[in-house]
Design an enzyme around this catalytic site. Sequence first.
Site, short mmCIF file in Angstrom:
data_model
loop_
_atom_site.label_atom_id
_atom_site.label_comp_id
_atom_site.label_asym_id
_atom_site.label_seq_id
_atom_site.Cartn_x
_atom_site.Cartn_y
_atom_site.Cartn_z
N ASP A 210 -114.68 -27.33 -46.97
CA ASP A 210 -115.51 -26.17 -47.29
C ASP A 210 -115.76 -25.41 -45.99
O ASP A 210 -116.52 -25.86 -45.13
CB ASP A 210 -116.83 -26.62 -47.90
CG ASP A 210 -116.67 -27.20 -49.31
OD1 ASP A 210 -115.59 -27.74 -49.61
OD2 ASP A 210 -117.63 -27.11 -50.09
N LYS B 269 -116.57 -19.96 -52.90
CA LYS B 269 -117.85 -20.64 -53.05
C LYS B 269 -118.97 -19.69 -52.64
O LYS B 269 -118.83 -18.95 -51.65
CB LYS B 269 -117.85 -21.91 -52.19
CG LYS B 269 -119.15 -22.67 -52.14
CD LYS B 269 -118.98 -23.91 -51.24
CE LYS B 269 -120.29 -24.61 -50.98
NZ LYS B 269 -120.15 -25.79 -50.08
N LYS C 38 -117.01 -22.27 -56.99
CA LYS C 38 -118.07 -23.24 -56.73
C LYS C 38 -119.38 -22.53 -56.42
O LYS C 38 -119.54 -21.98 -55.34
CB LYS C 38 -117.69 -24.15 -55.56
CG LYS C 38 -118.76 -25.20 -55.21
CD LYS C 38 -118.30 -26.09 -54.08
CE LYS C 38 -119.39 -27.04 -53.61
NZ LYS C 38 -118.95 -27.95 -52.52
#
Length: 328
Positions: free
Chosen positions: A165, A228, A264
Site C-alpha cells: 500500500d 485506495k 479499497k
Amino acid sequence: MQTLTETKTQLPTLTYTRNPGMALDLDWVASVQANTSAIERRAASLGGRRSVKKDFQAAWLLKAISLIDLTTLSGDDTEGRVKRLCAKARQPVAPWMLDRLGLQGLTTGAVCVYHDMVGTAVRALEGSNIPVAAVSTGFPAGLSPYRLRIAEIGESVRAGAKEIDIVISRRHVLTGNWQALYDEMREMRAECGDAHVKAILATGELATLRNVARASLVCMMAGADFIKTSTGKENVNATLPVTLTMIRCIRDYQDRTGIKVGYKPAGGIAKAKDALLYLALMKDELGHPWLQPDLFRFGASSLLGDIERQLEHHLTGQYSAANRHAMG
C-alpha cells in the site's frame, strides 16, 4: 442479495489479475469532471434504499469479513500485537458461531502492517494463504526522500509482503502535475515486482472530487492494481461520495482498457451497517466481481468486532459486550 447458503461456497479465492497500465493520456485526464452535488445526492440515497435482514444480513456480513484487510498501524505496535492480529485473521469469528451458521474456513482478506512487522506477520500466517500487506513509501505522509521510499518497497517485498500500500505525493495532484504523479506511480509499481500495489490517494487532502477522480485515473494508467481512499490518518477518510467518484473511474477505466482495478476504502468504517452500504454500492455500480477479495477490500480493524457482535445478535437475539470480540 445473497443468502447464507450461497455464501458458504464463496470464501476468499484470490485470483489476482495485474493491471499493466497504459501510456499517460492527458486529454483523458483533463476531460474528467465530477458533479459534486449529484454524487452527494446519490450517496445520501443509499441508506434509505438498502436494508437486508436476518439470514440475508448475516450472509452479507460474512462476505464483508472475507474482504477486510485487518490492520494495525500504531506507533506502539509490538510483535505480540501483530501475532494476535494474525490469529484473529485466521479465525475472525468464534468457532461456535461459524458452526451455527454452517460455515468453515472463513478468514479475512489480508493483514496490513508497517514494514517493520512484515516478517512477524508472514511467519504468523504461514500456511493460511492470507497475504500480508505492507504500508510503504513514507507512510502516511509520503514525504521521506524519494529514493528511500522506493527502497522501502523493495525491503517489504523481500520480507514477504504480497501487497504494498503506497502513498502518492499529494502535491502532484494539488498542482496538477499529472506527469510527475504518473512517473512516480509507475516506478513504485515496477519496484513492487510480483506484489500487488494499492495506491493510497489520501482523498481527504485532495481538496475536490475532481482531483480525486483525476488522481484515480492517473494511478490506474500507471499500473495500480487497487486504488485506495486513505491512510486512515487524515482528518477525513473514506466516505460514500469519494467512493462513488473513485469506483466510477474504475468503471470508465475498465470500459476503455478491459482491465479490472480493485478498490479499497480505508479509515472510519467501523460499523457493520456501514460495510453493508459499501457492499451495496459496489454491487450496484460495478457488479459481482467487485464483491471478491481480489477486487475489493475494507481497510479496517474495529469493523470486524462490530460485525461479530451483529452475528451473535443474529444467532442469540442478544448483543454482547464489545470487549468479548477483541482483535487480540
